[in-house]
Write an enzyme that holds these catalytic residues in place. Structure first.
Site, PDB file in Angstrom:
ATOM      1  N   ASP A   1      10.003 -36.629  39.791  1.00  0.00           N
ATOM      2  CA  ASP A   1       9.646 -38.099  39.582  1.00  0.00           C
ATOM      3  C   ASP A   1      10.727 -38.869  40.687  1.00  0.00           C
ATOM      4  O   ASP A   1      10.909 -39.697  40.527  1.00  0.00           O
ATOM      5  CB  ASP A   1       9.771 -38.418  38.213  1.00  0.00           C
ATOM      6  CG  ASP A   1       8.824 -37.825  37.528  1.00  0.00           C
ATOM      7  OD1 ASP A   1       7.553 -37.440  37.994  1.00  0.00           O
ATOM      8  OD2 ASP A   1       9.030 -37.586  36.255  1.00  0.00           O
TER       9      ASP A   1
ATOM     10  N   GLY B   1       9.911 -40.066  43.623  1.00  0.00           N
ATOM     11  CA  GLY B   1       9.183 -40.873  44.288  1.00  0.00           C
ATOM     12  C   GLY B   1       8.519 -40.190  45.569  1.00  0.00           C
ATOM     13  O   GLY B   1       8.383 -40.636  46.525  1.00  0.00           O
ATOM     14  N   LYS B   2       8.225 -38.765  45.316  1.00  0.00           N
ATOM     15  CA  LYS B   2       7.704 -38.219  46.444  1.00  0.00           C
ATOM     16  C   LYS B   2       6.339 -38.625  46.894  1.00  0.00           C
ATOM     17  O   LYS B   2       6.158 -38.644  48.022  1.00  0.00           O
ATOM     18  CB  LYS B   2       7.803 -36.404  46.101  1.00  0.00           C
ATOM     19  CG  LYS B   2       9.066 -36.065  45.537  1.00  0.00           C
ATOM     20  CD  LYS B   2       8.582 -34.466  45.310  1.00  0.00           C
ATOM     21  CE  LYS B   2       7.874 -34.483  43.740  1.00  0.00           C
ATOM     22  NZ  LYS B   2       8.829 -34.888  42.877  1.00  0.00           N
TER      23      LYS B   2
ATOM     24  N   GLY C   1       2.940 -35.498  38.869  1.00  0.00           N
ATOM     25  CA  GLY C   1       2.073 -37.058  38.931  1.00  0.00           C
ATOM     26  C   GLY C   1       2.999 -37.882  39.910  1.00  0.00           C
ATOM     27  O   GLY C   1       4.177 -38.119  39.885  1.00  0.00           O
ATOM     28  N   HIS C   2       2.112 -37.846  41.200  1.00  0.00           N
ATOM     29  CA  HIS C   2       2.677 -38.639  42.045  1.00  0.00           C
ATOM     30  C   HIS C   2       1.975 -39.697  42.176  1.00  0.00           C
ATOM     31  O   HIS C   2       0.760 -40.048  42.697  1.00  0.00           O
ATOM     32  CB  HIS C   2       2.360 -37.575  43.437  1.00  0.00           C
ATOM     33  CG  HIS C   2       3.141 -36.253  43.438  1.00  0.00           C
ATOM     34  ND1 HIS C   2       3.092 -35.333  44.458  1.00  0.00           N
ATOM     35  CD2 HIS C   2       4.031 -35.807  42.428  1.00  0.00           C
ATOM     36  CE1 HIS C   2       3.960 -34.319  43.996  1.00  0.00           C
ATOM     37  NE2 HIS C   2       4.248 -34.645  42.779  1.00  0.00           N
TER      38      HIS C   2
ATOM     39  N   GLN D   1       7.532 -31.654  41.438  1.00  0.00           N
ATOM     40  CA  GLN D   1       8.682 -31.454  40.634  1.00  0.00           C
ATOM     41  C   GLN D   1       9.814 -31.410  41.529  1.00  0.00           C
ATOM     42  O   GLN D   1       9.876 -32.006  42.528  1.00  0.00           O
ATOM     43  CB  GLN D   1       8.936 -30.023  40.031  1.00  0.00           C
ATOM     44  CG  GLN D   1       7.713 -29.679  38.719  1.00  0.00           C
ATOM     45  CD  GLN D   1       6.204 -29.589  39.442  1.00  0.00           C
ATOM     46  OE1 GLN D   1       6.310 -28.417  40.288  1.00  0.00           O
ATOM     47  NE2 GLN D   1       5.246 -29.951  38.959  1.00  0.00           N
TER      48      GLN D   1
ATOM     49  N   ARG E   1       5.728 -40.241  29.002  1.00  0.00           N
ATOM     50  CA  ARG E   1       6.993 -40.239  28.161  1.00  0.00           C
ATOM     51  C   ARG E   1       8.173 -41.042  28.895  1.00  0.00           C
ATOM     52  O   ARG E   1       7.961 -41.150  30.011  1.00  0.00           O
ATOM     53  CB  ARG E   1       7.364 -38.687  28.168  1.00  0.00           C
ATOM     54  CG  ARG E   1       6.615 -38.074  27.285  1.00  0.00           C
ATOM     55  CD  ARG E   1       7.199 -36.334  27.432  1.00  0.00           C
ATOM     56  NE  ARG E   1       6.814 -35.714  28.499  1.00  0.00           N
ATOM     57  CZ  ARG E   1       7.380 -34.337  28.755  1.00  0.00           C
ATOM     58  NH1 ARG E   1       8.072 -33.920  27.970  1.00  0.00           N
ATOM     59  NH2 ARG E   1       7.226 -33.943  30.154  1.00  0.00           N
TER      60      ARG E   1
HETATM   61  P1  GDP Z   1       6.817 -38.449  42.076  1.00  0.00           P
HETATM   62  O1  GDP Z   1       6.612 -37.558  41.364  1.00  0.00           O
HETATM   63  O2  GDP Z   1       8.234 -37.954  42.843  1.00  0.00           O
HETATM   64  O3  GDP Z   1       5.996 -38.662  43.353  1.00  0.00           O
HETATM   65  O4  GDP Z   1       7.198 -39.580  41.598  1.00  0.00           O
HETATM   66  P2  GDP Z   1       6.588 -40.655  40.419  1.00  0.00           P
HETATM   67  O5  GDP Z   1       5.312 -41.095  40.969  1.00  0.00           O
HETATM   68  O6  GDP Z   1       6.399 -39.557  39.181  1.00  0.00           O
HETATM   69  O7  GDP Z   1       7.509 -41.585  40.053  1.00  0.00           O
HETATM   70  C1  GDP Z   1       8.241 -42.442  40.705  1.00  0.00           C
HETATM   71  C2  GDP Z   1       8.042 -43.848  40.363  1.00  0.00           C
HETATM   72  O8  GDP Z   1       8.688 -44.709  41.077  1.00  0.00           O
HETATM   73  C3  GDP Z   1       6.469 -44.480  40.609  1.00  0.00           C
HETATM   74  O9  GDP Z   1       6.358 -45.116  39.671  1.00  0.00           O
HETATM   75  C4  GDP Z   1       6.786 -45.138  41.966  1.00  0.00           C
HETATM   76  O10 GDP Z   1       5.483 -46.055  42.156  1.00  0.00           O
HETATM   77  C5  GDP Z   1       7.930 -45.575  41.726  1.00  0.00           C
HETATM   78  N1  GDP Z   1       8.615 -46.035  42.973  1.00  0.00           N
HETATM   79  C6  GDP Z   1       8.668 -44.944  44.209  1.00  0.00           C
HETATM   80  N2  GDP Z   1       9.776 -45.603  45.150  1.00  0.00           N
HETATM   81  C7  GDP Z   1       9.946 -46.856  44.401  1.00  0.00           C
HETATM   82  C8  GDP Z   1      10.866 -47.950  44.885  1.00  0.00           C
HETATM   83  O11 GDP Z   1      11.500 -47.774  46.138  1.00  0.00           O
HETATM   84  N3  GDP Z   1      11.003 -48.905  44.004  1.00  0.00           N
HETATM   85  C9  GDP Z   1      10.397 -49.093  42.730  1.00  0.00           C
HETATM   86  N4  GDP Z   1      10.491 -50.228  42.055  1.00  0.00           N
HETATM   87  N5  GDP Z   1       9.500 -48.135  42.625  1.00  0.00           N
HETATM   88  C10 GDP Z   1       9.499 -47.081  43.355  1.00  0.00           C
HETATM   89  P1  IMO Z   2       6.391 -34.563  39.780  1.00  0.00           P
HETATM   90  O1  IMO Z   2       5.762 -33.592  40.840  1.00  0.00           O
HETATM   91  C1  IMO Z   2       9.063 -34.490  36.201  1.00  0.00           C
HETATM   92  C2  IMO Z   2       9.142 -30.967  33.809  1.00  0.00           C
HETATM   93  C3  IMO Z   2       8.618 -31.198  32.392  1.00  0.00           C
HETATM   94  C4  IMO Z   2       9.342 -30.118  31.557  1.00  0.00           C
HETATM   95  C5  IMO Z   2       9.778 -28.939  32.384  1.00  0.00           C
HETATM   96  C6  IMO Z   2       8.634 -27.900  32.228  1.00  0.00           C
HETATM   97  O2  IMO Z   2       5.820 -35.654  39.370  1.00  0.00           O
HETATM   98  O3  IMO Z   2       7.895 -34.788  40.136  1.00  0.00           O
HETATM   99  P2  IMO Z   2       6.050 -27.653  32.762  1.00  0.00           P
HETATM  100  O4  IMO Z   2       4.770 -28.447  32.290  1.00  0.00           O
HETATM  101  O5  IMO Z   2       6.184 -27.745  34.342  1.00  0.00           O
HETATM  102  O6  IMO Z   2       6.105 -26.336  32.273  1.00  0.00           O
HETATM  103  O7  IMO Z   2       7.278 -28.372  32.355  1.00  0.00           O
HETATM  104  O8  IMO Z   2       9.228 -29.677  34.035  1.00  0.00           O
HETATM  105  N1  IMO Z   2       8.097 -31.405  34.787  1.00  0.00           N
HETATM  106  C7  IMO Z   2       8.276 -32.424  35.727  1.00  0.00           C
HETATM  107  N2  IMO Z   2       9.233 -33.514  35.408  1.00  0.00           N
HETATM  108  N3  IMO Z   2       8.186 -34.434  37.411  1.00  0.00           N
HETATM  109  C8  IMO Z   2       7.239 -33.397  37.514  1.00  0.00           C
HETATM  110  O9  IMO Z   2       6.225 -33.489  38.704  1.00  0.00           O
HETATM  111  C9  IMO Z   2       7.133 -32.387  36.412  1.00  0.00           C
HETATM  112  N4  IMO Z   2       6.515 -31.296  36.178  1.00  0.00           N
HETATM  113  C10 IMO Z   2       7.094 -30.501  35.361  1.00  0.00           C
HETATM  114  O10 IMO Z   2       8.627 -32.335  31.706  1.00  0.00           O
HETATM  115  O11 IMO Z   2      10.748 -30.529  31.443  1.00  0.00           O
HETATM  116 MG    MG Z   3       5.920 -37.730  39.128  1.00  0.00          MG
END
Ligand code: GDP
Ligand code: IMO
Ligand code: MG
Length: 468
Positions: free
Chosen positions: A61, A63-64, A88-89, A269, A347
């Site tokens: 998470d 911000g990939k 979840g990207h 991840q 969560r």
């Molecule tokens: P990922 O799994 O690495 O793609 O990251 P997620 O999408 O799960 O979580 C990153 C969160 O940060 C998302 O809600 C994005 O919209 C948000 N995000 C990413 N870069 C920025 C930033 O520079 N500022 C803010 N406010 N939100 C950001």
């Molecule tokens: P992105 O690509 C953050 C975490 C779960 C748990 C552990 C194992 O959005 O960054 P799993 O369901 O893979 O067996 O869970 O890994 N986890 C993540 N945490 N971002 C993710 O993906 C994750 N994918 C799995 O919360 O701790």
């Molecule tokens: Mg994510």
């Protein structure tokens, strides 16, 4: 080959089929001569950004999705190589929020090809639902998506086993998407793959045997057995929807590279969720680090040109396991701003200060060339800001995270404090527009992480990005 070189191109050093730019971009930006084909003889040299692996440097998470969306502008193909719909990207584009789980984040851009590689575990029903959801938002999914026939399938018994294990001692805090059990079957050589799903008779036969075996396990755990007939029907129907997209993606990617296409490898991840290098056992079940991009796609290491690491300006983690710099006050402040809720499960993410011990190690494992820092704006109102520069374990200083989960949980962070900037940075589009304290902070943490800073993100949208 030398005959084709003209002008600047003549200065290019030869590196196999590619030519390495002798200027500042040596080693990272390649020129690909378009002169193999007759029609290309007149064409000028085109400079390419080369094949880029993007990985998360923390616990996921980071911000990939946002950074992939920005970088896709300069890529031709975006590939997922590992993980499944545990990812979840988030991509925010034109005020619309898209959360991608299995489909590469490049799908939102026109004329980009998206590939789900052999290393991904696919829940076909979830994938069809994701495709339908995107189409409902007017996203085109047609010839721009390819799915590897070698990718393993996530089946309903994987999900139930995952849920059951989470009810017991030693829980991981998984996303309950069946990822661990699916990779478990893959390693045990008993998994079903997309190629099986493309052959209904073969699939049904293998599925029946697997359901008989898994129903015994489910019953022993006190869970309800599942119906072969229902699963068979649902999966074969999903398989038919996916059939037009299924192919040998290894051959496709190699052909594309030969045509000079640039590939972006979208990591899922983060480094500390890697099955080998992460905070085991609180990890996911795939190689989330740079090497996973090779094994999960069939693109060999020598065709990879740079690794971009994405890290938040602070730390977050969702699920169980140590987060050495965890800080309840920082978490509450971010949650009150409506930030840091999981994109897949909703969560609350645990939050902490930036951890340079972890990110420096991530730099080492992944061979990070460039860093993208996201969510800098999350610290707009924090002053002073703490940065973890070392760990203390039983009175001893550690500069790398220990392998053992209990030892890591017992590590005390050693902090340095830096001044905050106490103002909103959302509108900054150039590095020089950031307040001096913010510039100092990002330089400090990227130096600690040990790689060149190339992007700073100050908001979730595509445009809210500073390119250095
Ligand atoms: P990922 O799994 O690495 O793609 O990251 P997620 O999408 O799960 O979580 C990153 C969160 O940060 C998302 O809600 C994005 O919209 C948000 N995000 C990413 N870069 C920025 C930033 O520079 N500022 C803010 N406010 N939100 C950001
Ligand atoms: P992105 O690509 C953050 C975490 C779960 C748990 C552990 C194992 O959005 O960054 P799993 O369901 O893979 O067996 O869970 O890994 N986890 C993540 N945490 N971002 C993710 O993906 C994750 N994918 C799995 O919360 O701790
Ligand atoms: Mg994510």
């Amino acid at each position: 080959m030398q005959n084709f070189l003209r002008g600047d191109a003549a200065n290019l050093l030869s590196v196999g089929k590619f030519r390495l730019c002798p200027k500042g971009c040596v080693g990272k930006i390649f020129a690909y001569p378009q002169c193999f084909a007759r029609r290309c003889r007149r064409a000028r040299f085109r400079f390419h950004m080369a094949n880029t692996i993007l990985v998360g440097m923390q616990w996921g998470d980071e911000g990939k999705g946002k950074i992939i969306d920005v970088l896709t502008a300069r890529a031709d193909i975006v590939v997922r190589s590992q993980g499944g719909n545990n990812a979840g990207h988030t991509v925010i584009h034109r005020g619309m929020k898209y959360v991608l789980h299995l489909i590469p984040s490049g799908i939102l851009r026109h004329r980009k090809i998206c590939v789900i590689g052999n290393g991904v575990v696919i829940d076909p029903v979830a994938l069809v639902a994701e495709m339908d959801g995107l189409r409902a938002l007017a996203v085109n999914i047609n010839k721009n998506l390819l799915i590897s026939d070698c990718a393993h399938l996530v089946l309903p018994y994987h999900r139930i086993l995952d849920e059951q294990r989470e009810l017991r001692r030693g829980r991981i805090g998984t996303t309950k998407r069946g990822i661990g059990p699916a990779y478990g079957d893959k390693a045990a050589r008993t998994g079903l793959r997309v190629s099986d799903l493309m052959q209904p008779i073969v699939f049904s036969k293998k599925l029946q045997a697997k359901i008989i075996e898994n129903n015994r396990i489910l019953q022993a755990l006190g869970a309800k057995p599942i119906s072969f007939r229902d699963v068979n029907e649902t999966y074969l129907a999903a398989g038919e929807r996916l059939r037009p997209f299924v192919t040998n993606t290894v051959v496709y990617l190699h052909g594309a590279m030969d045509r000079g296409k640039q590939i972006l490898f979208e990591g899922a991840q983060g480094t500390f969720l890697d099955i080998d290098h992460g905070t085991y056992p609180y990890v996911t079940s795939s190689n989330t680090t740079a090497g996973g991009a090779c094994t999960g796609t069939g693109v060999p290491p020598h065709r990879m040109d740079r690794v971009v690491g994405v890290m938040k300006a602070y730390s977050t983690r969702v699920g169980d396991g140590a987060l050495p710099t965890e800080d309840a006050q920082l978490a509450q402040m971010l949650h009150n701003l409506g930030r840091e809720f999981g994109a897949t499960t909703g969560r609350k993410r645990r939050c902490g200060w930036f951890d340079a011990v972890a990110t420096r190690y991530a730099g080492m494992i992944n061979g990070i060339d460039e860093i993208a820092i996201t969510n800098l704006d999350g610290l707009d109102q924090v002053d002073p800001i703490r940065v973890c520069v070392g760990y203390q374990l039983h009175g001893k200083r550690l500069d790398v995270p220990p392998c053992d989960a209990t030892q890591l949980a017992n590590c005390e962070p050693v902090y340095e404090e830096v001044a905050g900037w106490n103002t909103s940075i959302h509108a900054a589009r150039k590095f020089s527009q950031l307040p001096p304290a913010a510039r100092k902070y990002v330089r400090f943490i990227s130096e600690l992480a040990g790689a060149k800073l190339s992007m700073v993100s100050v908001g979730p949208a595509r445009g809210e990005t500073i390119m250095l």
